[in-house]
Design a protein around this motif. Structure first.
Motif, PDB file in Angstrom:
ATOM      1  N   GLN A   1     -25.773  27.656  37.442  1.00  0.00           N
ATOM      2  CA  GLN A   1     -24.187  27.164  37.343  1.00  0.00           C
ATOM      3  C   GLN A   1     -24.290  26.976  38.578  1.00  0.00           C
ATOM      4  OE1 GLN A   1     -22.302  30.448  35.436  1.00  0.00           O
ATOM      5  NE2 GLN A   1     -20.263  29.478  35.139  1.00  0.00           N
ATOM      6  N   SER A   2     -24.686  27.434  39.695  1.00  0.00           N
ATOM      7  CA  SER A   2     -23.937  27.102  41.111  1.00  0.00           C
ATOM      8  C   SER A   2     -24.843  25.406  41.010  1.00  0.00           C
ATOM      9  CB  SER A   2     -24.672  28.028  41.856  1.00  0.00           C
ATOM     10  OG  SER A   2     -25.816  28.159  41.988  1.00  0.00           O
ATOM     11  N   LEU A   3     -26.052  25.506  40.757  1.00  0.00           N
ATOM     12  CA  LEU A   3     -26.909  23.743  40.901  1.00  0.00           C
ATOM     13  C   LEU A   3     -26.068  22.795  39.996  1.00  0.00           C
ATOM     14  CD1 LEU A   3     -30.537  25.196  41.190  1.00  0.00           C
ATOM     15  CD2 LEU A   3     -28.760  24.721  43.006  1.00  0.00           C
ATOM     16  N   LYS A   4     -25.291  22.982  39.459  1.00  0.00           N
ATOM     17  CA  LYS A   4     -24.291  22.440  38.552  1.00  0.00           C
ATOM     18  C   LYS A   4     -25.266  22.051  36.842  1.00  0.00           C
ATOM     19  CE  LYS A   4     -20.810  22.423  40.579  1.00  0.00           C
ATOM     20  NZ  LYS A   4     -19.590  23.364  40.212  1.00  0.00           N
ATOM     21  N   VAL A   5     -26.095  22.505  36.218  1.00  0.00           N
ATOM     22  CA  VAL A   5     -26.995  22.363  35.314  1.00  0.00           C
ATOM     23  C   VAL A   5     -26.779  22.403  34.152  1.00  0.00           C
ATOM     24  CG1 VAL A   5     -29.365  22.469  34.169  1.00  0.00           C
ATOM     25  CG2 VAL A   5     -28.850  23.255  36.340  1.00  0.00           C
ATOM     26  N   ALA A   6     -26.754  21.340  33.221  1.00  0.00           N
ATOM     27  CA  ALA A   6     -25.346  21.291  32.394  1.00  0.00           C
ATOM     28  C   ALA A   6     -26.444  22.032  31.133  1.00  0.00           C
ATOM     29  CB  ALA A   6     -25.013  19.956  32.101  1.00  0.00           C
ATOM     30  N   ALA A   7     -28.285  22.559  30.628  1.00  0.00           N
ATOM     31  CA  ALA A   7     -27.727  22.465  29.499  1.00  0.00           C
ATOM     32  C   ALA A   7     -29.721  23.503  29.969  1.00  0.00           C
ATOM     33  CB  ALA A   7     -28.516  21.500  28.740  1.00  0.00           C
ATOM     34  N   VAL A   8     -29.608  24.120  29.662  1.00  0.00           N
ATOM     35  CA  VAL A   8     -31.267  24.978  29.307  1.00  0.00           C
ATOM     36  C   VAL A   8     -31.914  25.028  27.960  1.00  0.00           C
ATOM     37  CG1 VAL A   8     -32.555  27.139  29.873  1.00  0.00           C
ATOM     38  CG2 VAL A   8     -30.182  25.776  31.565  1.00  0.00           C
ATOM     39  N   ARG A   9     -32.954  24.868  27.942  1.00  0.00           N
ATOM     40  CA  ARG A   9     -33.437  24.823  26.575  1.00  0.00           C
ATOM     41  C   ARG A   9     -34.093  26.555  26.891  1.00  0.00           C
ATOM     42  NH1 ARG A   9     -38.811  24.042  25.582  1.00  0.00           N
ATOM     43  NH2 ARG A   9     -39.530  24.070  23.523  1.00  0.00           N
ATOM     44  N   LEU A  10     -34.377  27.368  26.288  1.00  0.00           N
ATOM     45  CA  LEU A  10     -34.672  28.676  25.222  1.00  0.00           C
ATOM     46  C   LEU A  10     -36.198  28.282  24.503  1.00  0.00           C
ATOM     47  CD1 LEU A  10     -32.037  31.067  26.430  1.00  0.00           C
ATOM     48  CD2 LEU A  10     -33.819  30.235  28.037  1.00  0.00           C
TER      49      LEU A  10
ATOM     50  N   SER B   1     -21.178  31.332  30.625  1.00  0.00           N
ATOM     51  CA  SER B   1     -21.289  30.367  31.906  1.00  0.00           C
ATOM     52  C   SER B   1     -21.205  28.685  31.009  1.00  0.00           C
ATOM     53  CB  SER B   1     -22.593  29.910  32.203  1.00  0.00           C
ATOM     54  OG  SER B   1     -23.305  29.704  30.935  1.00  0.00           O
ATOM     55  N   ASN B   2     -20.985  27.930  32.194  1.00  0.00           N
ATOM     56  CA  ASN B   2     -20.501  26.407  31.506  1.00  0.00           C
ATOM     57  C   ASN B   2     -21.765  25.773  30.561  1.00  0.00           C
ATOM     58  OD1 ASN B   2     -18.188  24.592  30.942  1.00  0.00           O
ATOM     59  ND2 ASN B   2     -18.971  23.532  32.852  1.00  0.00           N
ATOM     60  N   ILE B   3     -22.865  26.523  30.797  1.00  0.00           N
ATOM     61  CA  ILE B   3     -23.999  25.996  30.746  1.00  0.00           C
ATOM     62  C   ILE B   3     -24.335  25.974  28.639  1.00  0.00           C
ATOM     63  CG2 ILE B   3     -26.819  25.950  30.686  1.00  0.00           C
ATOM     64  CD1 ILE B   3     -26.270  27.245  33.396  1.00  0.00           C
ATOM     65  N   SER B   4     -24.541  24.693  28.547  1.00  0.00           N
ATOM     66  CA  SER B   4     -25.158  24.932  26.809  1.00  0.00           C
ATOM     67  C   SER B   4     -26.213  25.594  26.660  1.00  0.00           C
ATOM     68  CB  SER B   4     -24.888  23.157  25.759  1.00  0.00           C
ATOM     69  OG  SER B   4     -25.826  22.762  26.859  1.00  0.00           O
TER      70      SER B   4
ATOM     71  N   MET C   1     -39.022  24.322  39.847  1.00  0.00           N
ATOM     72  CA  MET C   1     -38.012  25.191  41.200  1.00  0.00           C
ATOM     73  C   MET C   1     -38.886  26.577  41.449  1.00  0.00           C
ATOM     74  SD  MET C   1     -34.292  26.146  40.327  1.00  0.00           S
ATOM     75  CE  MET C   1     -33.543  26.807  41.849  1.00  0.00           C
ATOM     76  N   TYR C   2     -38.838  27.007  42.870  1.00  0.00           N
ATOM     77  CA  TYR C   2     -39.676  28.646  43.201  1.00  0.00           C
ATOM     78  C   TYR C   2     -39.025  29.351  43.044  1.00  0.00           C
ATOM     79  CZ  TYR C   2     -41.896  24.973  46.209  1.00  0.00           C
ATOM     80  OH  TYR C   2     -42.661  24.026  46.866  1.00  0.00           O
ATOM     81  N   PRO C   3     -39.926  30.422  42.482  1.00  0.00           N
ATOM     82  CA  PRO C   3     -39.550  32.042  42.127  1.00  0.00           C
ATOM     83  C   PRO C   3     -38.362  32.788  42.931  1.00  0.00           C
ATOM     84  CG  PRO C   3     -42.129  31.859  41.479  1.00  0.00           C
ATOM     85  CD  PRO C   3     -41.124  31.071  42.492  1.00  0.00           C
ATOM     86  N   ASN C   4     -38.507  32.395  44.082  1.00  0.00           N
ATOM     87  CA  ASN C   4     -37.012  32.448  44.780  1.00  0.00           C
ATOM     88  C   ASN C   4     -35.932  31.779  44.545  1.00  0.00           C
ATOM     89  OD1 ASN C   4     -38.278  30.467  46.426  1.00  0.00           O
ATOM     90  ND2 ASN C   4     -38.160  31.373  48.508  1.00  0.00           N
ATOM     91  N   MET C   5     -35.238  30.742  43.987  1.00  0.00           N
ATOM     92  CA  MET C   5     -34.566  29.814  43.135  1.00  0.00           C
ATOM     93  C   MET C   5     -34.178  29.111  44.224  1.00  0.00           C
ATOM     94  SD  MET C   5     -34.007  31.412  40.733  1.00  0.00           S
ATOM     95  CE  MET C   5     -33.200  30.098  39.959  1.00  0.00           C
TER      96      MET C   5
ATOM     97  N   PHE D   1     -28.491  18.213  40.116  1.00  0.00           N
ATOM     98  CA  PHE D   1     -28.262  18.710  39.239  1.00  0.00           C
ATOM     99  C   PHE D   1     -26.785  17.564  38.982  1.00  0.00           C
ATOM    100  CE2 PHE D   1     -32.072  20.171  38.135  1.00  0.00           C
ATOM    101  CZ  PHE D   1     -32.323  19.864  37.282  1.00  0.00           C
ATOM    102  N   SER D   2     -25.523  17.871  39.784  1.00  0.00           N
ATOM    103  CA  SER D   2     -24.650  17.348  39.832  1.00  0.00           C
ATOM    104  C   SER D   2     -23.855  15.548  40.391  1.00  0.00           C
ATOM    105  CB  SER D   2     -23.804  18.920  41.194  1.00  0.00           C
ATOM    106  OG  SER D   2     -24.258  18.248  42.719  1.00  0.00           O
TER     107      SER D   2
END
Length: 377
Positions: free
Chosen positions: A49-58, A72-75, A336-340, A348-349
């Motif tokens: 969310q802080s990186l402004k990623v708009a969507a996530v596929r799970l 969150s604002n993430i679809s 990304m790495y596991p430490n984010m 992304f923004s």
């Protein structure tokens, strides 16, 4: 008369300022995220969310992961495992039970926009082919029974599994017998329900299968002679991604549905492999992802579809190994790495490319003219 004329002209000028500088708005760009213990889904959701990623596929929508994206604002694009397709097809109550576990407790606080029933089922589980559409219909009906009508339902294919060819796009069709048995009826359903055709689209895989394709063509590199022409349509292509997207659009047109939105559920480039593939490199992965995002943000779409794809999900958030169907993704595909921290310097923004250059000049000129009209009054 002068006042009326000046007012009308001012209205037109102000309207022109509101129009986009490009032909269409850029598509949504998201990422694929497979939840794990570390980092926690809550930390991932907060970081994205802080990186402004708009969507996530799970692809493996653990309920706790869905919960983490609440408020969150993430679809979210959820995926039903292939193993559940038979039970969904046989009994609507099985689909309803899945919804009560993965959707109902969180929606609409979690912005679930679509659900894919299965992932590349024609290859991963060919015996499920006749059950796929009944499972999709039962899930859709279960959503309607719950009064949920804003979550689209579809399934996801892989490009290599369902397409006859990538080039020329004008000659592309869906492979038989899947075209007649599954894809055509699915397209009818998608058109009826305003849903999207979802596909895994990897230029890396097509490039590896055809050594005549220049690496720069697959990596969005702009060179004077870096193009391929479709001699049937006369269209010139500058990158392999557009070739593959337009192949899908052509195949849908042959099947009688040329206007269904296309969602690229997976795309990416490996940053490292098993040591035997020199094309699996961090440099190439960086070039592909940046080239992809820049191309999508330009808003120019593809030669056959001005609006381009509706959504694109980069595979994947973290490095991992996954084997599925015809697209064995060995090696490291994460961004990304596991430490984010980010593996690549991507933003992304960032604003769409189409709002720069000539677009800004046109907007500035329009503003000057509008001010001039006001002064003239």
């Amino acid at each position: 008369m002068c006042v009326s004329l000046s007012t009308s002209l001012l209205s037109l000028l102000l309207l022109s300022l509101l129009l986009p500088a490009t032909a269409s708005l850029p598509p949504t760009i998201g990422v694929t995220y497979t939840p794990s213990a570390r980092p926690s889904p809550e930390r991932v959701a907060s970081a994205l969310q802080s990186l402004k990623v708009a969507a996530v596929r799970l692809p493996d929508p653990d309920p706790e992961a869905v919960r983490a994206f609440s408020y969150s604002n993430i679809s979210l694009l959820l995926t039903v495992p292939n193993s559940l397709v038979p039970s969904f097809a046989a009994n609507r109550s099985a689909a309803a039970l899945w919804l009560y576990t993965h959707v109902v407790p969180f929606y609409p606080r979690a912005r679930i926009s679509a659900i894919s029933v299965g992932s590349d089922p024609l290859v991963a589980a060919p015996d499920l082919s006749p059950l796929l559409l009944p499972a999709i219909r039962n899930l859709h009906r279960s959503l309607s029974d719950l009064g949920i009508r804003k979550i689209a339902v579809s399934t996801t294919f892989s490009f290599i599994s369902v397409m006859t060819t990538a080039f020329p796009p004008s000659a592309a069709e869906f492979q038989s017998p899947a075209s007649e048995i599954i894809i055509r009826p699915l397209l009818d359903f998608l058109a009826e329900t305003n849903s999207s055709f979802m596909i895994h689209l990897y230029p890396y895989n097509v490039y590896k299968l055809d050594h005549e394709i220049p690496i720069g063509f697959a990596l969005f590199q702009e060179h004077p002679f870096n193009y391929r022409d479709d001699r049937v349509t006369g269209v010139r292509y500058r990158n392999l991604f557009d070739v593959m997207v337009d192949a899908v659009i052509s195949a849908m047109a042959v099947a009688g549905h040329e206007n269904i939105p296309v969602v690229v559920a997976e795309t990416g480039w490996p940053s490292s492999g098993d040591g035997t593939d020199p094309d699996a490199s961090k440099i190439y992965a960086d070039m592909y992802i940046k080239g992809l995002m820049g191309h999508l943000r330009s808003g120019i779409g593809t030669p056959l579809r001005k609006e381009g794809v509706a959504e694109t999900y980069i595979y994947e958030l973290f490095d991992g190994v996954e084997k599925q169907g015809n697209e064995t993704r060995r090696g490291n595909w994460g961004i990304m790495y596991p430490n984010m921290t980010k593996k690549f310097d991507i933003d992304f923004s960032a604003a769409p490319v189409g709002i720069s250059g000539r677009g800004l000049v046109a907007m500035a000129l329009g503003l000057v003219l509008a001010v001039g009209v006001l002064l003239w009054q």
